[in-house]
Design a protein around this motif. Structure first.
Motif, PDB file in Angstrom:
ATOM      1  N   GLU A  57      21.469  51.458 121.872  1.00  0.00           N
ATOM      2  CA  GLU A  57      20.211  51.952 122.446  1.00  0.00           C
ATOM      3  C   GLU A  57      20.439  52.499 123.856  1.00  0.00           C
ATOM      4  OE1 GLU A  57      17.341  48.816 122.120  1.00  0.00           O
ATOM      5  OE2 GLU A  57      17.072  49.140 119.969  1.00  0.00           O
ATOM      6  N   SER A  58      21.381  53.424 123.930  1.00  0.00           N
ATOM      7  CA  SER A  58      21.751  54.012 125.220  1.00  0.00           C
ATOM      8  C   SER A  58      20.599  54.821 125.795  1.00  0.00           C
ATOM      9  CB  SER A  58      22.975  54.923 125.039  1.00  0.00           C
ATOM     10  OG  SER A  58      24.061  54.199 124.491  1.00  0.00           O
ATOM     11  N   PRO A  59      20.324  54.681 127.085  1.00  0.00           N
ATOM     12  CA  PRO A  59      19.254  55.456 127.714  1.00  0.00           C
ATOM     13  C   PRO A  59      19.581  56.952 127.728  1.00  0.00           C
ATOM     14  CG  PRO A  59      19.901  53.580 129.057  1.00  0.00           C
ATOM     15  CD  PRO A  59      20.944  53.723 128.004  1.00  0.00           C
ATOM     16  N   MET A  60      18.537  57.755 127.897  1.00  0.00           N
ATOM     17  CA  MET A  60      18.694  59.204 127.952  1.00  0.00           C
ATOM     18  C   MET A  60      19.681  59.601 129.051  1.00  0.00           C
ATOM     19  SD  MET A  60      17.117  61.986 126.510  1.00  0.00           S
ATOM     20  CE  MET A  60      15.369  61.663 126.250  1.00  0.00           C
ATOM     21  N   PHE A  61      20.543  60.548 128.756  1.00  0.00           N
ATOM     22  CA  PHE A  61      21.541  61.142 129.658  1.00  0.00           C
ATOM     23  C   PHE A  61      22.729  60.227 129.957  1.00  0.00           C
ATOM     24  CE2 PHE A  61      17.414  62.941 131.211  1.00  0.00           C
ATOM     25  CZ  PHE A  61      17.543  64.180 130.604  1.00  0.00           C
ATOM     26  N   SER A  62      22.679  58.937 129.566  1.00  0.00           N
ATOM     27  CA  SER A  62      23.755  58.022 129.938  1.00  0.00           C
ATOM     28  C   SER A  62      25.064  58.338 129.208  1.00  0.00           C
ATOM     29  CB  SER A  62      23.350  56.575 129.663  1.00  0.00           C
ATOM     30  OG  SER A  62      23.121  56.376 128.271  1.00  0.00           O
ATOM     31  N   THR A  63      24.970  58.995 128.045  1.00  0.00           N
ATOM     32  CA  THR A  63      26.186  59.307 127.277  1.00  0.00           C
ATOM     33  C   THR A  63      26.471  60.807 127.224  1.00  0.00           C
ATOM     34  OG1 THR A  63      24.875  59.322 125.233  1.00  0.00           O
ATOM     35  CG2 THR A  63      25.953  57.250 125.830  1.00  0.00           C
ATOM     36  N   ALA A  64      25.794  61.591 128.070  1.00  0.00           N
ATOM     37  CA  ALA A  64      25.951  63.043 128.019  1.00  0.00           C
ATOM     38  C   ALA A  64      27.400  63.467 128.271  1.00  0.00           C
ATOM     39  CB  ALA A  64      25.032  63.706 129.047  1.00  0.00           C
ATOM     40  N   GLY A  65      28.036  62.833 129.239  1.00  0.00           N
ATOM     41  CA  GLY A  65      29.426  63.177 129.544  1.00  0.00           C
ATOM     42  C   GLY A  65      30.356  62.897 128.382  1.00  0.00           C
ATOM     43  N   TYR A  66      30.112  61.777 127.673  1.00  0.00           N
ATOM     44  CA  TYR A  66      30.947  61.439 126.519  1.00  0.00           C
ATOM     45  C   TYR A  66      30.706  62.410 125.365  1.00  0.00           C
ATOM     46  CZ  TYR A  66      31.559  57.096 129.098  1.00  0.00           C
ATOM     47  OH  TYR A  66      31.845  56.162 130.066  1.00  0.00           O
ATOM     48  N   TYR A  67      29.426  62.794 125.180  1.00  0.00           N
ATOM     49  CA  TYR A  67      29.116  63.793 124.146  1.00  0.00           C
ATOM     50  C   TYR A  67      29.910  65.073 124.388  1.00  0.00           C
ATOM     51  CZ  TYR A  67      25.207  61.459 121.797  1.00  0.00           C
ATOM     52  OH  TYR A  67      24.442  60.605 121.050  1.00  0.00           O
ATOM     53  N   ASN A  97      21.139  69.801 122.399  1.00  0.00           N
ATOM     54  CA  ASN A  97      20.762  68.471 121.932  1.00  0.00           C
ATOM     55  C   ASN A  97      19.799  67.800 122.910  1.00  0.00           C
ATOM     56  OD1 ASN A  97      20.625  65.981 120.706  1.00  0.00           O
ATOM     57  ND2 ASN A  97      22.792  65.482 120.932  1.00  0.00           N
ATOM     58  N   TYR A  98      20.169  67.818 124.193  1.00  0.00           N
ATOM     59  CA  TYR A  98      19.314  67.178 125.201  1.00  0.00           C
ATOM     60  C   TYR A  98      18.049  67.974 125.482  1.00  0.00           C
ATOM     61  CZ  TYR A  98      22.476  63.364 126.213  1.00  0.00           C
ATOM     62  OH  TYR A  98      23.224  62.222 126.111  1.00  0.00           O
ATOM     63  N   ALA A  99      18.083  69.266 125.262  1.00  0.00           N
ATOM     64  CA  ALA A  99      16.857  70.060 125.397  1.00  0.00           C
ATOM     65  C   ALA A  99      15.827  69.609 124.373  1.00  0.00           C
ATOM     66  CB  ALA A  99      17.178  71.545 125.218  1.00  0.00           C
ATOM     67  N   CYS A 100      16.283  69.382 123.143  1.00  0.00           N
ATOM     68  CA  CYS A 100      15.377  68.915 122.093  1.00  0.00           C
ATOM     69  C   CYS A 100      14.881  67.503 122.381  1.00  0.00           C
ATOM     70  CB  CYS A 100      16.089  68.961 120.739  1.00  0.00           C
ATOM     71  SG  CYS A 100      16.564  70.619 120.205  1.00  0.00           S
ATOM     72  N   LYS A 101      15.777  66.638 122.855  1.00  0.00           N
ATOM     73  CA  LYS A 101      15.389  65.251 123.138  1.00  0.00           C
ATOM     74  C   LYS A 101      14.386  65.168 124.282  1.00  0.00           C
ATOM     75  CE  LYS A 101      19.554  62.969 121.402  1.00  0.00           C
ATOM     76  NZ  LYS A 101      20.733  62.128 121.718  1.00  0.00           N
ATOM     77  N   THR A 102      14.615  65.927 125.354  1.00  0.00           N
ATOM     78  CA  THR A 102      13.676  65.887 126.486  1.00  0.00           C
ATOM     79  C   THR A 102      12.340  66.510 126.119  1.00  0.00           C
ATOM     80  OG1 THR A 102      14.730  67.916 127.321  1.00  0.00           O
ATOM     81  CG2 THR A 102      15.445  65.832 128.271  1.00  0.00           C
ATOM     82  N   ALA A 103      12.360  67.565 125.294  1.00  0.00           N
ATOM     83  CA  ALA A 103      11.108  68.194 124.876  1.00  0.00           C
ATOM     84  C   ALA A 103      10.265  67.221 124.054  1.00  0.00           C
ATOM     85  CB  ALA A 103      11.407  69.458 124.071  1.00  0.00           C
ATOM     86  N   VAL A 104      10.891  66.562 123.097  1.00  0.00           N
ATOM     87  CA  VAL A 104      10.159  65.609 122.256  1.00  0.00           C
ATOM     88  C   VAL A 104       9.687  64.421 123.090  1.00  0.00           C
ATOM     89  CG1 VAL A 104      10.422  63.944 120.371  1.00  0.00           C
ATOM     90  CG2 VAL A 104      11.285  66.280 120.110  1.00  0.00           C
ATOM     91  N   ARG A 124      15.566  57.396 132.961  1.00  0.00           N
ATOM     92  CA  ARG A 124      16.367  57.246 131.742  1.00  0.00           C
ATOM     93  C   ARG A 124      15.605  56.403 130.736  1.00  0.00           C
ATOM     94  NH1 ARG A 124      22.700  56.431 133.608  1.00  0.00           N
ATOM     95  NH2 ARG A 124      23.011  58.560 134.394  1.00  0.00           N
ATOM     96  N   ILE A 125      15.042  57.047 129.738  1.00  0.00           N
ATOM     97  CA  ILE A 125      14.229  56.388 128.720  1.00  0.00           C
ATOM     98  C   ILE A 125      15.060  56.174 127.461  1.00  0.00           C
ATOM     99  CG2 ILE A 125      12.218  56.684 127.205  1.00  0.00           C
ATOM    100  CD1 ILE A 125      10.928  58.308 129.415  1.00  0.00           C
ATOM    101  N   VAL A 126      14.871  55.027 126.822  1.00  0.00           N
ATOM    102  CA  VAL A 126      15.462  54.787 125.507  1.00  0.00           C
ATOM    103  C   VAL A 126      14.475  55.288 124.464  1.00  0.00           C
ATOM    104  CG1 VAL A 126      16.324  53.061 123.883  1.00  0.00           C
ATOM    105  CG2 VAL A 126      16.751  52.790 126.343  1.00  0.00           C
ATOM    106  N   MET A 127      14.834  56.353 123.755  1.00  0.00           N
ATOM    107  CA  MET A 127      13.926  56.968 122.794  1.00  0.00           C
ATOM    108  C   MET A 127      13.696  56.038 121.607  1.00  0.00           C
ATOM    109  SD  MET A 127      15.405  60.876 122.758  1.00  0.00           S
ATOM    110  CE  MET A 127      14.080  61.471 121.696  1.00  0.00           C
ATOM    111  N   ASP A 128      12.427  55.968 121.153  1.00  0.00           N
ATOM    112  CA  ASP A 128      12.138  55.188 119.954  1.00  0.00           C
ATOM    113  C   ASP A 128      12.541  55.971 118.714  1.00  0.00           C
ATOM    114  OD1 ASP A 128      10.099  57.057 119.390  1.00  0.00           O
ATOM    115  OD2 ASP A 128       8.681  55.926 120.616  1.00  0.00           O
TER     116      ASP A 128
END
Length: 443
Positions: A57-67, A97-104, A124-128
């Motif tokens: 349940e990684s928060p938003m943007f926390s894994t962007a670098g790994y992606y 990917n993050y554009a879609c996640k932030t929009a939703v 940094r939100i954990v998306m449901d």
């Protein structure tokens, strides 16, 4: 039951995002010769990383670098395009990917569907699960949109391509903005919503820029490759004309001495020296290359390629049988003829050159003709019996897999361009390639 549903959701989401990456990369990049087993191992590793990020349940943007790191490694290791295009497609995949996640997320917050934890840090939100599914669906639609837009360019629908290229992302951003206007107010919740809304707009804008950059890079690469082919073709034609000039000079010299040669042969035959006469004819033949000729068809492009590619095959012990019946001008671009015949001849000669067993025959049989409105090319050659196939498709075993900077993949592209067919087969020691091209005007 909730835990089972959650795990099913994680598996579906991980599989979906892995498929999106697979589809995006294979649409814009060209696979290299790395074994298919390693390629699927890379896909499984990426899927596992996706699963790990969802399970934790990684928060938003926390894994962007790994992606981005995973995407870049896959692009660099398994694809043969320029490094710039590989990094661009990896960046496009992550940013879209993050554009879609932030929009939703912005829409979910506005509609009260996303629960915000107290003491939220760095937004940094954990998306449901609901938001994640909707973001994945939007990601699929965005991918589908980019592929459709690209097909418009490939089909030369330039006006519609330009219009939709702007209309599609703008429509997405306007839709997000309208949906997120629900429950507008003040306070921390509204600030977080506005942050994600603006972030999604910024990321979508970056995705558009990367998409255009990638398209322009591809067009520049294609233009550069065609220029390289044209330069090579001009060089081939110059060498072909030089051979023709030498051939003409030898013919003139032979004509000058023909009486002497005939007188000598008559004396040998009249004296019963048949073997000496045969030897004299043989020497005369091999000493005068003009007798062998360098013309194959009368089509200057085909003749230039063949005279260069087949120039030294006799010295290498390769027997050639060639039958080419075509008009001087074909309704096929010179660049395409160069790529097509260049690859076919180059492959056949190199395949014969790899035969090292004593006494084993080396040969090339080339037949080119026209039936109705189609150009038929059939080339068969001896080879060692070694083949490499991937997904039931023959792959080159050459050390250098490119001809004039353009690989074997583009032969299939040419065949598709001219609404033709391509087939390859082999027996124990004979490899055969057949190509059919339509000579009707390309739409």
């Amino acid at each position: 039951m909730d835990i089972i549903l959650k795990w099913i959701t994680y598996i579906v989401l991980s599989a979906a995002e892995t498929w999106i990456g697979y589809r995006l990369f294979n649409t814009y990049l060209t696979r290299n010769s790395v074994r298919q087993t390693y390629y699927w191992l890379g896909v499984v590793c990426y899927f596992s990383f996706q699963m790990l990020s969802y399970v934790n349940e990684s928060p938003m943007f926390s894994t962007a670098g790994y992606y981005f790191l995973f995407s870049a490694i896959i692009a660099i290791v398994f694809f043969s395009d320029s490094l710039q295009n590989k990094i661009t497609i990896a960046s496009l995949f992550v940013i879209m990917n993050y554009a879609c996640k932030t929009a939703v997320t912005a829409v979910a917050i506005a509609w009260g569907e996303q629960i915000l934890p107290t003491g939220l840090e760095n937004y940094r939100i954990v998306m449901d699960s609901w938001s994640q599914m909707m973001a994945c669906l939007l990601f699929v639609l965005s991918l589908w949109g980019t592929i459709c837009i690209r097909k418009l360019r490939l089909n030369k629908q330039n006006l519609l391509y330009a219009a939709i290229s702007y209309l599609f992302p703008v429509t997405v951003m306007i839709s997000v903005s309208i949906l997120s206007q629900k429950n507008v107010g003040v306070g921390p919740v509204n600030s977080i919503k506005i942050f994600y809304l603006y972030t999604s707009v910024l990321l979508f804008s970056a995705s558009i820029s990367l998409f255009y950059l990638l398209e322009k890079n591809i067009l520049l690469d294609m233009s550069g490759e065609k220029s390289a082919v044209m330069e090579e073709l001009l060089s081939l034609q110059r060498r072909h004309y030089e051979r023709l000039d030498v051939s003409q000079r030898e013919v003139q010299s032979l004509r000058h001495d023909i009486k002497n040669h005939m007188r000598c042969l008559y004396a040998l035959l009249d004296g019963g020296h048949n073997s000496e006469a045969q030897y004299y004819i043989k020497e005369l033949y091999y000493d005068n290359k003009a007798l062998k000729g360098v013309n194959y068809s009368g089509n200057i492009v085909i003749d230039s390629i063949l005279s260069n590619g087949l120039a030294n095959i006799e010295q290498n012990g390769i027997d050639l049988k060639c039958s080419i019946i075509v008009p001087p001008v074909l309704n096929v671009a010179d660049v395409d003829l160069c790529i097509l015949f260049g690859n076919l001849i180059d492959n056949a000669v190199e395949a014969c050159g790899r035969i090292t067993a004593l006494g084993e025959r080396k040969f090339i049989v080339l037949n080119v003709n026209i039936k109705k409105d189609y150009l038929f090319i059939d080339i068969a050659n001896s080879f060692t019996g070694e083949v490499k196939k991937q997904n039931n498709i023959y792959k080159t075993v050459k050390i250098d897999e490119r001809y004039c900077g353009i690989g074997l993949f583009n032969i299939q592209t040419i065949v598709e361009k001219y609404n033709g067919e391509f087939s390859a087969s082999h027996s124990e020691n004979v490899f055969n390639v057949s190509v059919m091209l339509s000579l009707l005007p390309v739409k």
